[in-house]
Design a protein around this motif. Structure first.
Motif, mmCIF file in Angstrom:
data_model
loop_
_atom_site.group_PDB
_atom_site.id
_atom_site.type_symbol
_atom_site.label_atom_id
_atom_site.label_comp_id
_atom_site.label_asym_id
_atom_site.label_seq_id
_atom_site.Cartn_x
_atom_site.Cartn_y
_atom_site.Cartn_z
ATOM 1 N N ASN A 1 0.824 -1.224 0.000
ATOM 2 C CA ASN A 1 0.000 0.000 0.000
ATOM 3 C C ASN A 1 0.852 1.266 0.000
ATOM 4 O O ASN A 1 0.366 2.335 0.381
ATOM 5 C CB ASN A 1 -0.913 -0.003 1.232
ATOM 6 N N HIS B 1 -0.393 4.686 -1.229
ATOM 7 C CA HIS B 1 -1.568 5.282 -0.603
ATOM 8 C C HIS B 1 -1.160 6.268 0.483
ATOM 9 O O HIS B 1 0.028 6.468 0.753
ATOM 10 C CB HIS B 1 -2.465 4.186 -0.008
ATOM 11 N N ILE C 1 -3.667 5.029 5.529
ATOM 12 C CA ILE C 1 -3.993 3.720 4.951
ATOM 13 C C ILE C 1 -2.844 2.747 5.171
ATOM 14 O O ILE C 1 -3.056 1.574 5.497
ATOM 15 C CB ILE C 1 -4.319 3.858 3.448
ATOM 16 N N ILE C 2 -1.616 3.233 5.019
ATOM 17 C CA ILE C 2 -0.445 2.385 5.252
ATOM 18 C C ILE C 2 -0.404 1.932 6.707
ATOM 19 O O ILE C 2 -0.187 0.748 7.014
ATOM 20 C CB ILE C 2 0.855 3.125 4.886
ATOM 21 N N ALA D 1 -2.968 -0.724 7.378
ATOM 22 C CA ALA D 1 -2.545 -2.022 6.841
ATOM 23 C C ALA D 1 -1.514 -2.675 7.750
ATOM 24 O O ALA D 1 -1.568 -3.889 8.012
ATOM 25 C CB ALA D 1 -1.983 -1.847 5.434
#
Length: 204
Positions: free
Chosen positions: A80, A83, A87-88, A91
């Motif tokens: 990711n 992104h 978001i990282i 994840a």
């Protein structure tokens, strides 16, 4: 040794099996929770080099993922990497929640062995006392071997239960602390990766 097991009665067999299981778990966890297997110290640095050289592709990400539990977490962030920061991080955190149970594998079993072993010893003690008083009630106190057999069973099972429980408790607590340390180290390495991906961290 076999004579002691026989003298302790049938309760000795679950105690012996518990000791074998505890030894197997302790040996396996000592091997699996080595820092080099869980949180390789140079993994983030290697990823940083691949990023700097623009060499990070799916094959390298797979290599990172298969390398260690830390690699699984980092790979989730690398997939990711294009992104946003949030978001990282999501994840990484989601994968970390799946990695944590793997580090704690078998520790519940070890904790259960530590908890039940004294009770198994106590059960043997009670059975030994029952045997002793039953023998006295049947044959009187004229035969000391009847009393001795019951007392022997009581003492042997008590000692065996404690001999299993004490090291099991010690290693259970040790491994719990080890897992917490490794999780903290992996969290720090994951945060380093987030900083690297967003250009907020210079090469070490």
């Amino acid at each position: 040794m076999f004579e002691l097991i026989q003298a302790g009665g049938w309760v000795m067999w679950p105690i012996v099996l518990s000791s074998v299981a505890a030894l197997a778990i302790i040996g396996e966890r000592f091997w699996s929770l080595q820092r080099k297997h869980v949180c390789p110290p140079n993994l983030v640095g290697q990823v940083q080099q691949w990023l700097a050289r623009n060499e990070l592709d799916d094959a390298h990400i797979t290599l990172v993922r298969d390398s260690s539990p830390l690699g699984r977490i980092l790979a989730a962030g690398l997939v990711n990497r294009r992104h946003d920061r949030e978001i990282i991080k999501e994840a990484l955190e989601d994968t970390g929640r799946h990695v944590s149970p793997d580090l704690e594998r078998y520790l519940r079993t070890l904790g259960t062995i530590a908890a039940i072993s004294p009770f198994l010893g106590l059960l043997g003690t009670v059975l030994g006392m029952i045997q002793m008083f039953s023998g006295i009630g049947t044959h009187g106190v004229g035969d000391p071997s009847i009393v001795a057999a019951g007392i022997a069973q009581a003492l042997i099972t008590t000692a065996a239960g404690l001999a299993v429980a004490i090291p099991a408790v010690m290693f259970y607590r040790y491994f719990r602390g080890k897992v917490n340390e490794l999780l903290l180290d992996m969290e720090q390495e994951a945060l380093k990766l987030v900083e690297i991906l967003h250009g907020e961290r210079e090469k070490d």
